[in-house]
Design a protein around this motif. Structure first.
Motif, short mmCIF file in Angstrom:
data_model
loop_
_atom_site.label_atom_id
_atom_site.label_comp_id
_atom_site.label_asym_id
_atom_site.label_seq_id
_atom_site.Cartn_x
_atom_site.Cartn_y
_atom_site.Cartn_z
N ALA A 324 0.92 -1.10 -0.09
CA ALA A 324 -0.04 0.00 -0.06
C ALA A 324 0.80 1.33 -0.07
N ALA A 325 2.36 1.26 0.23
CA ALA A 325 3.30 2.49 0.52
C ALA A 325 3.19 3.25 -0.65
N GLU A 326 3.01 4.43 -0.69
CA GLU A 326 3.34 5.31 -1.82
C GLU A 326 4.95 5.53 -1.92
N GLU A 327 5.44 5.36 -0.76
CA GLU A 327 6.72 5.78 -0.44
C GLU A 327 7.46 4.53 0.45
N ILE A 328 8.73 4.05 0.04
CA ILE A 328 9.40 3.05 0.90
C ILE A 328 10.81 3.67 1.12
N VAL A 329 11.34 3.53 2.19
CA VAL A 329 12.69 4.04 2.49
C VAL A 329 13.47 3.06 3.20
N VAL A 330 14.39 2.61 2.50
CA VAL A 330 15.11 1.30 3.05
C VAL A 330 16.62 1.77 3.56
N ILE A 331 16.88 1.66 5.06
CA ILE A 331 17.90 2.12 5.71
C ILE A 331 18.70 1.06 6.15
N GLY A 332 20.14 0.77 5.58
CA GLY A 332 20.91 -0.20 6.36
C GLY A 332 20.51 -1.67 5.99
N TYR A 333 19.75 -1.83 5.12
CA TYR A 333 19.39 -3.27 4.82
C TYR A 333 19.97 -3.70 3.58
N ARG A 353 0.66 -4.77 -6.36
CA ARG A 353 0.54 -3.24 -6.58
C ARG A 353 0.02 -3.19 -7.90
N THR A 354 -0.59 -1.92 -8.11
CA THR A 354 -1.29 -1.45 -9.32
C THR A 354 -0.33 -0.29 -9.96
N SER A 355 0.55 0.25 -8.94
CA SER A 355 1.49 1.20 -9.28
C SER A 355 2.61 1.11 -8.42
N LEU A 356 3.80 1.79 -9.13
CA LEU A 356 4.90 1.70 -8.51
C LEU A 356 5.32 2.87 -7.33
N PRO A 357 5.87 2.25 -6.29
CA PRO A 357 6.30 3.28 -5.19
C PRO A 357 7.49 4.01 -5.58
N ARG A 358 7.63 5.15 -4.75
CA ARG A 358 9.05 5.61 -4.93
C ARG A 358 9.82 4.90 -3.77
N VAL A 359 11.04 4.63 -4.09
CA VAL A 359 11.92 3.89 -3.19
C VAL A 359 13.33 4.64 -3.14
N SER A 360 13.60 4.82 -1.96
CA SER A 360 14.90 5.41 -1.33
C SER A 360 15.53 4.58 -0.88
N ILE A 361 16.77 4.69 -0.91
CA ILE A 361 17.86 3.53 -0.35
C ILE A 361 18.94 4.47 0.23
N LEU A 362 19.14 4.36 1.66
CA LEU A 362 20.34 4.93 2.31
C LEU A 362 21.28 3.62 2.73
N ASP A 363 22.53 3.75 2.21
CA ASP A 363 23.69 2.60 2.48
C ASP A 363 24.71 2.95 2.09
N PHE A 373 16.03 -4.09 -6.48
CA PHE A 373 14.73 -3.61 -6.71
C PHE A 373 14.57 -3.20 -8.27
N SER A 374 15.65 -2.84 -8.99
CA SER A 374 15.43 -2.86 -10.44
C SER A 374 15.14 -4.12 -11.41
N ARG A 375 15.88 -4.90 -10.87
CA ARG A 375 15.91 -6.25 -11.41
C ARG A 375 15.01 -7.14 -11.06
N ASP A 376 14.67 -7.23 -9.58
CA ASP A 376 13.92 -8.30 -9.16
C ASP A 376 12.44 -7.99 -8.99
N TYR A 377 12.13 -6.67 -8.83
CA TYR A 377 10.88 -6.11 -8.21
C TYR A 377 10.67 -5.27 -9.33
N GLY A 378 11.06 -4.97 -10.47
CA GLY A 378 10.65 -4.23 -11.85
C GLY A 378 10.45 -2.64 -11.42
N LEU A 379 11.38 -1.88 -10.42
CA LEU A 379 11.31 -0.75 -10.39
C LEU A 379 12.08 0.08 -11.48
N ASP A 380 11.71 1.08 -11.90
CA ASP A 380 12.60 1.82 -13.12
C ASP A 380 13.37 2.94 -12.49
#
Length: 401
Positions: A324-333, A353-363, A373-380
């Protein structure tokens, strides 16, 4: 809504511990443990672990072996496998050593975390809480209570209801019934997929051939939560250690007031505790059912089902939040390839999902995570933001959100 996903790198950000240490990871756990007060505490049990290593695994000196950079995930997995295989023989003399070593590692793991987090409220986690809205969710693979404490410090969040799974009891200088969330107590949810050092259950029991369930006489998913103590509490052998901040305790957590499991027909339960001259006796009360931290240890084959529906419900809640998230933030994983459960979690959530979320990665090394995220989960690339940096008190979360 936003979802923050926290891995080991988020816990490593805590640099305020009076111990001067940071949270361990699998490959440096025993190096960190060696620098804590636990290493010289006679109440911190290691006899089973030492016996396993020297008599069972034949490593020579257990102390030298543990100081050689051994990976706790590999060791704990090895001991779990040895325990399970030995239990198949049905002979107590065969499985007693790895069974004891396995439980001792659970206590050591939780105790190291408790000692390190026993300081001021984490500034990086307070900053993260400031960025949360009540409808947001924090999903964590970590066992520490840095996020729990930060949430309770500056929001209405409470452990009574804030984990998304209702505990049986809450310990606040004694066991109490959890309170329900009120209409004015909305706060972000905290979903702990591997349990928590302040979650407690009763010790596991066996039928002689396998570990079957805990020694409490409640449903398998019943657990308790430790919040705080300002005075001595009842614990195993009365071995209370004080001086801990909320959500942390000494080596022994408080005994439970859960009903104990009855012995099978024709048998009796015998409780005994050897007394040895090199270990001082505790002076606190020891009534109640001895408890053990409810964590899924860092082993390869994680036994979520041992705790009934508890973890299946938590993982379902995490999947729902990610879907359901519009935005996903990944920290240190780091999305380790061996963690197939987390991979399945994301595949299932993204397939809904019917739409892609915004994903931010801090690492500090985000490339492999971004590739997942791009290869396995289809995120552009339009929906992906990468920050090659460390999570810290000085980091501006506005760069991610």
């Amino acid at each position: 809504m936003k979802v923050f996903l926290l891995g080991a790198g988020a816990s490593k950000a805590y640099d305020q511990s009076p111990s001067g240490l940071r949270m361990p990871i699998a490959r440096d756990f025993f190096e960190i443990y060696d620098k804590t007060s636990l290493a010289s505490d006679p109440w911190a049990l290691t006899e089973g672990l030492i016996t396993y290593l020297e008599k069972w695994a034949g490593v020579g000196s257990a102390f030298e072996y543990l100081r050689s950079g051994v990976d706790i995930e590999a060791l704990h997995s090895e001991i779990e496998s040895a325990r399970n295989e030995a239990m198949k023989t049905g002979k107590y003399i065969n499985w007693m050593v790895p069974y004891r070593a396995y439980n001792e590692l659970v206590f050591l793991f939780a105790s190291v975390i408790n000692e390190i987090q026993n300081g001021p409220v984490s500034k990086p986690h307070l900053n993260l809480v400031e960025a949360l809205n009540p409808e947001d969710a924090v999903i964590t693979f970590n066992w520490d209570t840095l996020m729990d404490r930060a949430l309770s410090e500056i929001t209405p969040w409470r452990p009574d209801w804030g984990y998304g799974c209702p505990p049986q009891k809450i310990f606040r200088d004694g066991w109490t019934t959890p309170e329900s969330a009120s209409s004015t107590s909305s706060a972000a949810s905290l979903i702990k997929l591997h349990g928590s050092t302040n979650w407690l259950t009763a010790h596991p029991v066996t039928d002689g051939k396998k570990t079957i369930h805990s020694s409490h006489d409640l449903s398998a998913d019943a657990f308790a939560v430790y919040a705080h103590a300002t005075q001595a509490f009842s614990c195993f052998a009365g071995r209370y250690r004080g001086g801990f901040e909320p959500f942390s305790y000494g080596y022994y957590p408080p005994n439970l007031d859960f009903p104990g499991r009855a012995a099978p027909e024709g048998r009796v339960i015998v409780r005994y505790r050897p007394r040895v001259p090199w270990r001082e006796e505790g002076t606190a009360d020891d009534s109640g059912l001895p408890s053990i931290p409810l964590i899924i240890p860092p082993v390869k084959n994680k036994s979520y089902e041992f705790f009934g529906d508890l973890f299946s419900n938590l993982w379902t809640s995490a999947e729902d939040a990610l879907a359901a998230a519009e935005e996903i933030v990944v920290i240190g994983y780091s999305f380790p390839v061996t963690d197939t459960q987390s991979d399945t979690l994301f595949r299932r959530a993204f397939s809904r999902r019917t739409s892609l979320p915004r994903v931010s990665i801090l690492d500090p090394c985000p490339e492999l995570v971004a590739t997942r995220f791009s290869r396995d989960y289809g995120l552009d690339h339009e929906h992906l933001r990468v920050e090659k940096d460390y999570f810290s008190a000085d980091y501006d979360l506005g760069r991610l959100i």
